[in-house]
Design an enzyme around this catalytic site. Structure first.
Site, mmCIF file in Angstrom:
data_model
loop_
_atom_site.group_PDB
_atom_site.id
_atom_site.type_symbol
_atom_site.label_atom_id
_atom_site.label_comp_id
_atom_site.label_asym_id
_atom_site.label_seq_id
_atom_site.Cartn_x
_atom_site.Cartn_y
_atom_site.Cartn_z
ATOM 1 N N MET A 272 94.451 25.548 17.778
ATOM 2 C CA MET A 272 93.131 24.936 17.650
ATOM 3 C C MET A 272 92.098 25.839 18.302
ATOM 4 O O MET A 272 92.240 26.241 19.449
ATOM 5 C CB MET A 272 93.122 23.541 18.302
ATOM 6 N N GLU A 273 91.011 26.125 17.545
ATOM 7 C CA GLU A 273 90.056 27.159 17.907
ATOM 8 C C GLU A 273 88.992 26.732 18.897
ATOM 9 O O GLU A 273 87.845 27.206 18.824
ATOM 10 C CB GLU A 273 89.372 27.682 16.637
ATOM 11 N N HIS A 306 93.714 34.489 13.390
ATOM 12 C CA HIS A 306 93.061 33.391 12.669
ATOM 13 C C HIS A 306 92.130 32.625 13.605
ATOM 14 O O HIS A 306 90.956 32.380 13.283
ATOM 15 C CB HIS A 306 94.131 32.451 12.106
ATOM 16 N N GLU A 307 92.650 32.245 14.764
ATOM 17 C CA GLU A 307 91.837 31.444 15.691
ATOM 18 C C GLU A 307 90.651 32.238 16.220
ATOM 19 O O GLU A 307 89.557 31.683 16.393
ATOM 20 C CB GLU A 307 92.703 30.934 16.855
ATOM 21 N N GLU A 329 88.046 27.414 7.354
ATOM 22 C CA GLU A 329 89.468 27.742 7.256
ATOM 23 C C GLU A 329 89.762 28.832 6.231
ATOM 24 O O GLU A 329 90.631 29.684 6.453
ATOM 25 C CB GLU A 329 90.262 26.469 6.939
#
Length: 876
Positions: A272-273, A306-307, A329
């Site tokens: 979770m970012e 990605h995060e 996303e």
């Protein structure tokens, strides 16, 4: 849903100053905060979100900046469960201006992996708990009263009072730390930049850490379970370099003074970012330099990249509403591959993108029960359903297609303009299209080009036929586009969408680009010979399927030179499209199998993986549980597919073995990805019940599972459970119960335990998995595994235990895991109808449930269509 009400825009938060005190023994917390708000028009009440917290006090103070202070207490504090909101109602209307809203509340540290929750771990043999947050998409309201929608951005200044033997973390660095009576410590954190509530984080627990300054001078720290700091070094290396890569790519400096990566024992998602305090599953962050497989390293690297991409796409510039989730996303998924490729070019992760991301999106979006990339979201619970392969994988795939069409440099110029213009604010898809159109220097109307790709469900299949002409210097083709469905076009569901399709046509030496804008269109290409082969989706950048006419497909499949020149993602595409056409009934299965046979000798990892996926999928379709008798036709198909697998994969197993051997293999040709290639080859032969491979897997386990190379542990665990009865089952269960086993080994054991063909052990596993021993985040993986091995017993168990699952596990992921994995064993129209009626009756209908039922119906249609010609093909 009934009661849902979006927040009015008349009251907006500016700054939250909050203090929370978690009680890790009682699993409760108390909180108080002052929220500075701006009122733009007279209001009689202030509405914000709150759920499962009790607000005890509230007051409103005029804060006009001129020294005048008037305080008012609300006449009532009313909760609306349907709206998940609280209303502070005042005696007199509140005039426009700036105010301070003060509140005190209490809540529970739940065990549902959402909001402000508790996570269990062991430290020096003792059970301990930490407090963790997970606020995306709409769970900040479980922790504090707030305006819990993406567009209501504000600054956050957090303070935490925690036990003195714990560490407190939040988005920003600690500004002050004070020891208090009773062995407590208060941590005050700096104020954050302007951001949405779902990005706020606070974590309280025991951690070790590794830390360094990133290449762009940002303090980067990986927090690990105590004693495992060395397992954070890989993630630290990746994060330290990825931040600098993104700064250069986006032209905007990372806005925070620190970047934390935090491993959490109980965590529902992969990561979770949260801005400046990204939380991860342990298996997505921790890497053992010696014992982790390359696949685990790539998974960790991709997740970290990605995060960190979200720090710009999502955090700095945020979607206006969840309809535009794909802006977060899809872009983060696309950008992660660019970062990983920059850091580790030898991994060839763009091949991985085509096989795992692009391919996943093609599979899901070919269902009737798909959704557009941009889908209207009318209530918070609907948001959960769009955190799927459409938002992530299709979003990333169409972005990659657009980047290729525009040129990457122009595309990134537009992205920079978009982020710069909307930083610390919110945006919609049209804002991105405007920036990209501007970057194209007037050459493209990007919004028109992309409209059907983002606003419509599905994607096109491009049917390509050659028109005979007397011109020897050119070739003419008809291109017909229509929506592609996995099985067959459903009655009454005709789709007249016209996509603008960028074709990239490869002849082995050059690429011709053509934009298709009509349902049917003729194109003319220069050529040297009309007998030359052509591939119509070079590098698989286009998000479409190719239906080549038989002569065009045969020109590739029968030509070893074509296979050689296409080997890589292009050949992957030929294989994928050929099997997809066969699955849909648009081509005979024999044509796809001939393409597969033509690939004998190919050693490129992505091609081998694609062959494995399609052939194993076909094999599973005609396998039966041990106690169910196969028909002669099913047996012929099983034997035939296993024969093709052995013919393709046995030579690779003989050449590469299980490990690199310097005595027999050329050191100069040994690549890091070869061990993954070996794993795919060995696992595929095991799926074909190759006796030699299965015996080797059992022998390696019995010699000591700790010494098994990481690539083969899952295979060896599964083999023991499937073929060694209760003895094998108990041996693998002991790995899960070993307190010294690493989290990834426990996860491997957990999914293997569900593979037993024994009905008694299947039922035992189902009861054990939902009895409290297995972490809530992992239960669905066990149930999915049992459902694949024993569909009927799992289906009966689900019906008996549904209420327990509803009560114990919030959300639908657990029973989605069961129903979503009943196929291929549930493969009749009667079974599909039975499941469909059940999920509706018991109010557990979701899009994923509908997709599962659709796959059951597809399986029935395919079997009816395929079984006779397929069995005849193999007998012939």
């Amino acid at each position: 849903r009934p009661g849902f009400r979006p927040l009015p825009g008349s009251v907006r938060p500016l700054l939250y100053r909050m203090h929370l005190v978690p009680d890790l023994a009682a699993f409760t917390f108390s909180g108080e905060q002052s929220v500075w708000i701006q009122v733009s028009e007279p209001v009689a009440e202030i509405m914000c979100h709150a759920k499962e917290i009790a607000i005890h006090e509230a007051s409103l103070t005029d804060d006009d900046g001129e020294g005048k202070r008037q305080q008012a207490r609300p006449e009532s504090i009313a909760f609306d469960e349907g709206a998940e909101a609280v209303y502070f109602k005042f005696k007199r209307a509140i005039a426009p201006g700036r105010y301070r809203l003060d509140m005190k509340w209490t809540g529970s540290l739940n065990d549902k992996l959402k909001g402000f929750y508790r996570s269990q771990y062991t430290l020096r043999g003792a059970k301990r708990f930490m407090a963790v947050t997970q606020f995306e998409p709409t769970y900040a309201r479980f922790a504090f009263p707030c305006w819990d929608e993406p567009a209501f951005k504000a600054k956050f200044q957090v303070s935490l009072t925690v036990p003195g033997d714990r560490v407190a973390l939040s988005n920003m660095p600690v500004s002050a730390r004070r020891e208090l009576p009773g062995r407590a410590v208060r941590y005050d954190f700096d104020a954050s930049p302007t951001m949405s509530t779902y990005l706020v984080a606070f974590i309280v627990g025991d951690f070790d850490f590794v830390s360094a300054l990133s290449e762009n001078g940002v303090r980067t720290t990986v927090y690990t379970p105590p004693g495992k700091s060395l397992m954070g070094r890989h993630a630290l290396h990746v994060a330290s370099k990825a931040l600098a890569y993104y700064e250069d790519s986006f032209g905007i400096k990372y806005p925070l003074p620190k970047s934390d990566l935090i491993a959490i024992p109980d965590f529902d998602a992969g990561a979770m970012e949260n801005w400046g305090a990204v939380t991860y599953r342990e298996t997505r962050l921790l890497v053992d330099g010696k014992m982790s497989s390359l696949a685990s390293k790539i998974r960790c690297t991709r997740t970290v990249c990605h995060e960190l991409a979200h720090m710009w796409f999502g955090n700095l510039t945020t979607m206006q509403w969840w309809t535009h989730l794909w802006l977060n996303e899809g872009f983060a998924r696309f950008m992660e591959f660019g970062a990983v490729d920059r850091l580790f070019p030898g991994w060839r992760v763009w091949d991985n993108f085509v096989q795992q991301v692009h391919g996943l999106a093609l599979s899901l979006d070919a269902l009737v029960n798909t959704h557009p990339i941009e889908v209207p979201v009318n209530a918070p619970e609907e948001v959960e359903e769009i955190f799927d392969a459409i938002s992530y994988a299709k979003g990333a795939s169409v972005i990659r297609m657009l980047s290729s069409y525009m040129s990457h440099d122009r595309f990134m110029s537009g992205v920079k303009q978009y982020l710069t213009k909307h930083q610390y604010a919110n945006a919609v898809t049209a804002d991105l299209w405007k920036a990209l159109s501007k970057a194209s220097e007037g050459n493209e109307d990007v919004e028109e080009l992309m409209r059907s790709w983002t606003s419509k469900p599905g994607y096109p299949v491009v049917a390509i036929d050659e028109i005979a002409t007397e011109d020897n210097k050119s070739r003419t083709f008809t291109i017909k586009q229509s929506r592609f469905y996995s099985s067959q076009e459903p009655e009454g569901k005709g789709d007249d969408t016209v996509w603008q399709i960028p074709l990239n046509i490869f002849d082995g030496s050059k690429v011709s680009k053509v934009l298709i804008t009509k349902k049917e269109q003729e194109i003319k290409l220069e050529c040297k010979s009309k007998k030359d082969w052509l591939w119509f989706n070079h590098s698989m950048v286009g998000f479409y399927r190719c239906r080549l006419s038989p002569p065009l497909l045969d020109a590739i499949a029968s030509n070893p030179e074509a296979i050689r020149k296409l080997e890589g993602v292009d050949l992957l595409g030929v294989i994928s499209d050929a099997f997809a056409m066969a699955n849909s009934g648009m081509a005979p299965y024999s044509s796809a199998l001939e393409v597969a046979k033509a690939c004998k000798g190919c050693e490129t990892l992505c091609v081998v993986e694609e062959l494995s996926d399609w052939l194993c999928s076909l094999l599973k379709r005609y396998k039966k549980p041990n106690d169910v008798k196969c028909s002669d036709e099913e047996r012929a198909i099983q034997k035939g597919v296993e024969g093709i697998i052995v013919s393709l994969f046995r030579p690779l197993e003989e050449k590469y073995g299980w490990e690199y051997d310097p005595k027999t293999q050329d050191a100069g040709s040994e690549k890091e990805t070869n061990q993954t290639l070996r794993q795919v080859v060995i696992s595929t032969l095991a799926a074909a019940r190759d006796k030699k491979v299965l015996q080797e897997a059992k022998d390696r386990f019995k010699k000591g599972w700790e010494g098994i190379p990481p690539e083969y542990k899952a295979l060896c665990f599964r083999t023991m459970v499937r073929y060694e009865g209760k003895e094998g089952y108990d041996a693998v269960m002991s790995i899960f119960n070993d307190p010294n086993a690493e989290a990834l080994d426990c996860r491997r054991a957990l999914t293997a335990i569900g593979c037993s063909p024994d009905k008694v052990l299947q039922l035992k596993t189902l009861k054990w998995a939902t009895g409290g021993t297995v972490r809530a985040q992992d239960v669905r993986f066990v149930l999915a595994s049992v459902a694949r091995a024993g569909s009927q017993i799992t289906w009966e168990w689900l019906q008996e235990n549904l209420e327990h699952l509803k009560k114990t596990y919030r959300g639908g992921k657990v029973y989605e895991a069961v129903i979503g994995n009943l196929t291929p064993s549930f493969n009749t129209e009667e079974q599909a109808q039975m499941v469909s009626e059940y999920v509706v009756k018991h109010k557990i209908q979701t899009r994923k449930m509908s997709q599962a039922v659709e796959r059951m119906r597809m399986a029935a249609l395919r079997r009816a269509r395929e079984i006779k010609p397929l069995s005849a093909y193999f007998r012939g």
